[in-house]
Design a protein around this motif. Structure first.
Motif, PDB file in Angstrom:
ATOM      1  N   LYS A 117     -13.786  11.262  18.410  1.00 44.73           N
ATOM      2  CA  LYS A 117     -12.951  12.031  19.315  1.00 44.73           C
ATOM      3  C   LYS A 117     -12.409  13.259  18.602  1.00 44.73           C
ATOM      4  O   LYS A 117     -12.121  13.226  17.425  1.00 44.73           O
ATOM      5  CB  LYS A 117     -11.790  11.168  19.821  1.00 44.73           C
ATOM      6  CG  LYS A 117     -12.297  10.054  20.738  1.00 44.73           C
ATOM      7  CD  LYS A 117     -11.174   9.161  21.156  1.00 44.73           C
ATOM      8  CE  LYS A 117     -11.671   8.145  22.170  1.00 44.73           C
ATOM      9  NZ  LYS A 117     -12.780   7.359  21.676  1.00 44.73           N
ATOM     10  N   MET A 118     -12.236  14.317  19.350  1.00 39.77           N
ATOM     11  CA  MET A 118     -11.659  15.530  18.808  1.00 39.77           C
ATOM     12  C   MET A 118     -10.154  15.371  18.717  1.00 39.77           C
ATOM     13  O   MET A 118      -9.552  14.562  19.424  1.00 39.77           O
ATOM     14  CB  MET A 118     -12.008  16.729  19.697  1.00 39.77           C
ATOM     15  CG  MET A 118     -13.505  16.985  19.763  1.00 39.77           C
ATOM     16  SD  MET A 118     -14.245  17.220  18.137  1.00 39.77           S
ATOM     17  CE  MET A 118     -13.462  18.765  17.655  1.00 39.77           C
ATOM     18  N   PRO A 119      -9.493  16.155  17.831  1.00 33.96           N
ATOM     19  CA  PRO A 119      -8.059  16.024  17.655  1.00 33.96           C
ATOM     20  C   PRO A 119      -7.245  16.204  18.913  1.00 33.96           C
ATOM     21  O   PRO A 119      -6.097  15.819  18.960  1.00 33.96           O
ATOM     22  CB  PRO A 119      -7.748  17.112  16.630  1.00 33.96           C
ATOM     23  CG  PRO A 119      -9.010  17.248  15.852  1.00 33.96           C
ATOM     24  CD  PRO A 119     -10.099  17.044  16.852  1.00 33.96           C
ATOM     25  N   GLY A 120      -7.802  16.785  19.960  1.00 35.31           N
ATOM     26  CA  GLY A 120      -7.044  16.950  21.184  1.00 35.31           C
ATOM     27  C   GLY A 120      -7.067  15.731  22.080  1.00 35.31           C
ATOM     28  O   GLY A 120      -6.523  15.749  23.168  1.00 35.31           O
ATOM     29  N   ALA A 121      -7.694  14.632  21.624  1.00 33.60           N
ATOM     30  CA  ALA A 121      -7.795  13.440  22.450  1.00 33.60           C
ATOM     31  C   ALA A 121      -6.414  12.919  22.806  1.00 33.60           C
ATOM     32  O   ALA A 121      -5.453  13.061  22.068  1.00 33.60           O
ATOM     33  CB  ALA A 121      -8.582  12.352  21.704  1.00 33.60           C
ATOM     34  N   ALA A 122      -6.317  12.284  23.977  1.00 38.40           N
ATOM     35  CA  ALA A 122      -5.025  11.797  24.443  1.00 38.40           C
ATOM     36  C   ALA A 122      -4.534  10.643  23.586  1.00 38.40           C
ATOM     37  O   ALA A 122      -5.301   9.794  23.154  1.00 38.40           O
ATOM     38  CB  ALA A 122      -5.144  11.344  25.897  1.00 38.40           C
ATOM     39  N   VAL A 123      -3.227  10.595  23.388  1.00 37.87           N
ATOM     40  CA  VAL A 123      -2.604   9.468  22.706  1.00 37.87           C
ATOM     41  C   VAL A 123      -2.511   8.322  23.705  1.00 37.87           C
ATOM     42  O   VAL A 123      -2.215   8.546  24.881  1.00 37.87           O
ATOM     43  CB  VAL A 123      -1.196   9.864  22.212  1.00 37.87           C
ATOM     44  CG1 VAL A 123      -0.506   8.680  21.568  1.00 37.87           C
ATOM     45  CG2 VAL A 123      -1.291  11.019  21.245  1.00 37.87           C
ATOM     46  N   PRO A 124      -2.777   7.075  23.292  1.00 35.82           N
ATOM     47  CA  PRO A 124      -2.642   5.954  24.221  1.00 35.82           C
ATOM     48  C   PRO A 124      -1.291   5.977  24.922  1.00 35.82           C
ATOM     49  O   PRO A 124      -0.259   6.247  24.315  1.00 35.82           O
ATOM     50  CB  PRO A 124      -2.783   4.719  23.298  1.00 35.82           C
ATOM     51  CG  PRO A 124      -3.637   5.213  22.173  1.00 35.82           C
ATOM     52  CD  PRO A 124      -3.254   6.649  21.976  1.00 35.82           C
TER      53      PRO A 124
ATOM     54  N   ILE B 296     -10.198  13.724  10.510  1.00 36.12           N
ATOM     55  CA  ILE B 296      -9.156  13.816  11.534  1.00 36.12           C
ATOM     56  C   ILE B 296      -9.604  13.095  12.801  1.00 36.12           C
ATOM     57  O   ILE B 296      -8.846  12.351  13.429  1.00 36.12           O
ATOM     58  CB  ILE B 296      -8.805  15.289  11.801  1.00 36.12           C
ATOM     59  CG1 ILE B 296      -8.006  15.849  10.609  1.00 36.12           C
ATOM     60  CG2 ILE B 296      -8.008  15.449  13.099  1.00 36.12           C
ATOM     61  CD1 ILE B 296      -7.809  17.351  10.631  1.00 36.12           C
ATOM     62  N   GLY B 297     -10.861  13.281  13.184  1.00 34.91           N
ATOM     63  CA  GLY B 297     -11.387  12.570  14.340  1.00 34.91           C
ATOM     64  C   GLY B 297     -11.382  11.067  14.151  1.00 34.91           C
ATOM     65  O   GLY B 297     -11.079  10.309  15.080  1.00 34.91           O
ATOM     66  N   LEU B 298     -11.683  10.620  12.930  1.00 33.38           N
ATOM     67  CA  LEU B 298     -11.692   9.182  12.655  1.00 33.38           C
ATOM     68  C   LEU B 298     -10.302   8.565  12.789  1.00 33.38           C
ATOM     69  O   LEU B 298     -10.171   7.404  13.189  1.00 33.38           O
ATOM     70  CB  LEU B 298     -12.261   8.924  11.257  1.00 33.38           C
ATOM     71  CG  LEU B 298     -13.771   9.144  11.113  1.00 33.38           C
ATOM     72  CD1 LEU B 298     -14.186   8.995   9.654  1.00 33.38           C
ATOM     73  CD2 LEU B 298     -14.551   8.188  11.994  1.00 33.38           C
ATOM     74  N   TRP B 299      -9.251   9.319  12.464  1.00 30.64           N
ATOM     75  CA  TRP B 299      -7.888   8.796  12.641  1.00 30.64           C
ATOM     76  C   TRP B 299      -7.622   8.511  14.115  1.00 30.64           C
ATOM     77  O   TRP B 299      -7.000   7.499  14.463  1.00 30.64           O
ATOM     78  CB  TRP B 299      -6.854   9.772  12.105  1.00 30.64           C
ATOM     79  CG  TRP B 299      -6.685   9.774  10.619  1.00 30.64           C
ATOM     80  CD1 TRP B 299      -6.762  10.841   9.769  1.00 30.64           C
ATOM     81  CD2 TRP B 299      -6.370   8.645   9.779  1.00 30.64           C
ATOM     82  NE1 TRP B 299      -6.540  10.454   8.469  1.00 30.64           N
ATOM     83  CE2 TRP B 299      -6.292   9.118   8.445  1.00 30.64           C
ATOM     84  CE3 TRP B 299      -6.160   7.282  10.035  1.00 30.64           C
ATOM     85  CZ2 TRP B 299      -6.008   8.265   7.382  1.00 30.64           C
ATOM     86  CZ3 TRP B 299      -5.879   6.442   8.960  1.00 30.64           C
ATOM     87  CH2 TRP B 299      -5.808   6.937   7.657  1.00 30.64           C
ATOM     88  N   TYR B 300      -8.075   9.398  14.984  1.00 30.02           N
ATOM     89  CA  TYR B 300      -7.885   9.173  16.413  1.00 30.02           C
ATOM     90  C   TYR B 300      -8.616   7.914  16.869  1.00 30.02           C
ATOM     91  O   TYR B 300      -8.076   7.103  17.634  1.00 30.02           O
ATOM     92  CB  TYR B 300      -8.359  10.398  17.204  1.00 30.02           C
ATOM     93  CG  TYR B 300      -7.312  11.488  17.263  1.00 30.02           C
ATOM     94  CD1 TYR B 300      -6.536  11.682  18.408  1.00 30.02           C
ATOM     95  CD2 TYR B 300      -7.072  12.304  16.165  1.00 30.02           C
ATOM     96  CE1 TYR B 300      -5.562  12.661  18.453  1.00 30.02           C
ATOM     97  CE2 TYR B 300      -6.100  13.283  16.196  1.00 30.02           C
ATOM     98  CZ  TYR B 300      -5.341  13.466  17.349  1.00 30.02           C
ATOM     99  OH  TYR B 300      -4.362  14.422  17.376  1.00 30.02           O
ATOM    100  N   ASP B 301      -9.828   7.741  16.401  1.00 24.87           N
ATOM    101  CA  ASP B 301     -10.577   6.535  16.745  1.00 24.87           C
ATOM    102  C   ASP B 301      -9.858   5.289  16.240  1.00 24.87           C
ATOM    103  O   ASP B 301      -9.747   4.286  16.952  1.00 24.87           O
ATOM    104  CB  ASP B 301     -11.981   6.595  16.129  1.00 24.87           C
ATOM    105  CG  ASP B 301     -12.900   7.558  16.864  1.00 24.87           C
ATOM    106  OD1 ASP B 301     -12.589   7.932  18.003  1.00 24.87           O
ATOM    107  OD2 ASP B 301     -13.932   7.951  16.280  1.00 24.87           O
ATOM    108  N   ALA B 302      -9.381   5.341  14.999  1.00 27.90           N
ATOM    109  CA  ALA B 302      -8.757   4.162  14.391  1.00 27.90           C
ATOM    110  C   ALA B 302      -7.476   3.770  15.124  1.00 27.90           C
ATOM    111  O   ALA B 302      -7.213   2.580  15.342  1.00 27.90           O
ATOM    112  CB  ALA B 302      -8.465   4.439  12.918  1.00 27.90           C
TER     113      ALA B 302
END
Length: 291
Positions: free
Chosen positions: A3-10, A102-108
């Motif tokens: 996911k890109m850094p602009g992905a929504a936060v849960p 940075i994208g991996l942090w969003y996935d994690a």
């Protein structure tokens, strides 16, 4: 798919609740104390915990926790604790890529929330930053960027472990400055320190920016270029010198951003004000906010 850094936060999470800290240590006892405190707190908060080892054997991490009375084996068995290596995370692929990480942090964070944990926390050993690894020269850029691009948006707590036995002191001092907090030992004062602002998008520069600090200036410029907000500011209250080349590097980073307001500068030292008067072409990219 990353996911890109602009992905929504849960939806059930509030952004900006995590913390990004450096931890500087110089012996195994200090390492163990920080490790155990971090894991204990995470277990008590019902958070998922990840440890990314570099030079430390993963089995030693679990043994150290067990020796301190922490049931790491049980936590690992139920999936709450995992120990992997930098080669499997930070350095997967051809080397270190800040954008991919940075994208991996969003996935994690999303995966942790899906498993029902109250948050995600991680320790990363950063000693690989001193080795000849593709992308290692972008570590400072990464540390500066993730405050705004990750920690202001995700429920994440991360401690970056810096072992003075494995990294040069001057390198540690510069990297520690890129964190809003340092929980470890004392650090020196580098020629140029760049630190994220915690109350608004931007950076604080302290010391002197010139030829010898061009790598730090380039990292600051990359962080400015990637900040996901329209307004970005530089606080230069502690800056004694900023040469024309450094100013041009920062101005070029602003020019590369999507159309928006110029880079706001506070506490601009007199030399910078003179530079802006001499080079009006920077005026469209740089605005002194407290003339």
């Amino acid at each position: 798919m990353v996911k890109m850094p602009g992905a929504a936060v849960p939806a059930e999470r509030e952004p900006g609740t995590g913390h990004h800290s450096s931890v500087v240590f110089a012996d195994d006892q200090e390492w163990a104390a920080h490790l155990c405190a971090f894991v204990r707190d995470g277990l008590a908060r019902d958070e998922e915990i990840k440890y990314f080892a570099d030079t430390t054997d993963p089995g030693r991490v679990l043994r150290t926790l067990g020796d301190a009375g922490i049931d790491a084996v049980a936590a690992e068995r139920r999936g709450q604790l995992s120990v992997s290596t930098a080669a499997q995370t930070y350095l997967a692929g051809t080397g270190f890529d800040p954008d991919a990480m940075i994208g991996l942090w969003y996935d994690a964070v999303e995966e942790s929330a899906a498993r029902g944990y109250a948050g995600l926390r991680a320790i990363g050993e950063m000693s690989w930053g001193a080795r000849d690894i593709p992308g290692a020269d972008r570590l400072l850029e990464y540390e500066l960027r993730i405050h705004q691009e990750v920690f202001e948006r995700l429920p994440l707590t991360a401690w970056c472990f810096y072992d003075r036995r494995l990294l040069p002191d001057d390198r540690v001092d510069v990297l520690v400055g890129a964190h809003p907090a340092n929980r470890g030992g004392p650090v020196g004062r580098p020629v140029l320190r760049v630190t994220p602002l915690t109350d608004r998008p931007g950076l604080r520069l302290s010391g002197s920016a010139g030829y010898d600090t061009r790598e730090a200036v380039a990292a600051a410029a990359a962080a400015v270029r990637g900040m996901p907000t329209a307004r970005v500011e530089l606080d230069l209250a502690g800056l004694r010198h900023l040469d024309t080349a450094s100013l041009a590097t920062l101005a070029a980073a602003v020019a590369d951003r999507p159309a928006g307001p110029p880079l706001g500068v506070r506490h601009a030292p007199p030399p910078l004000r003179r530079l802006l008067d001499l080079f009006p072409e920077f005026g469209s990219a740089v605005e002194v906010l407290d003339r």
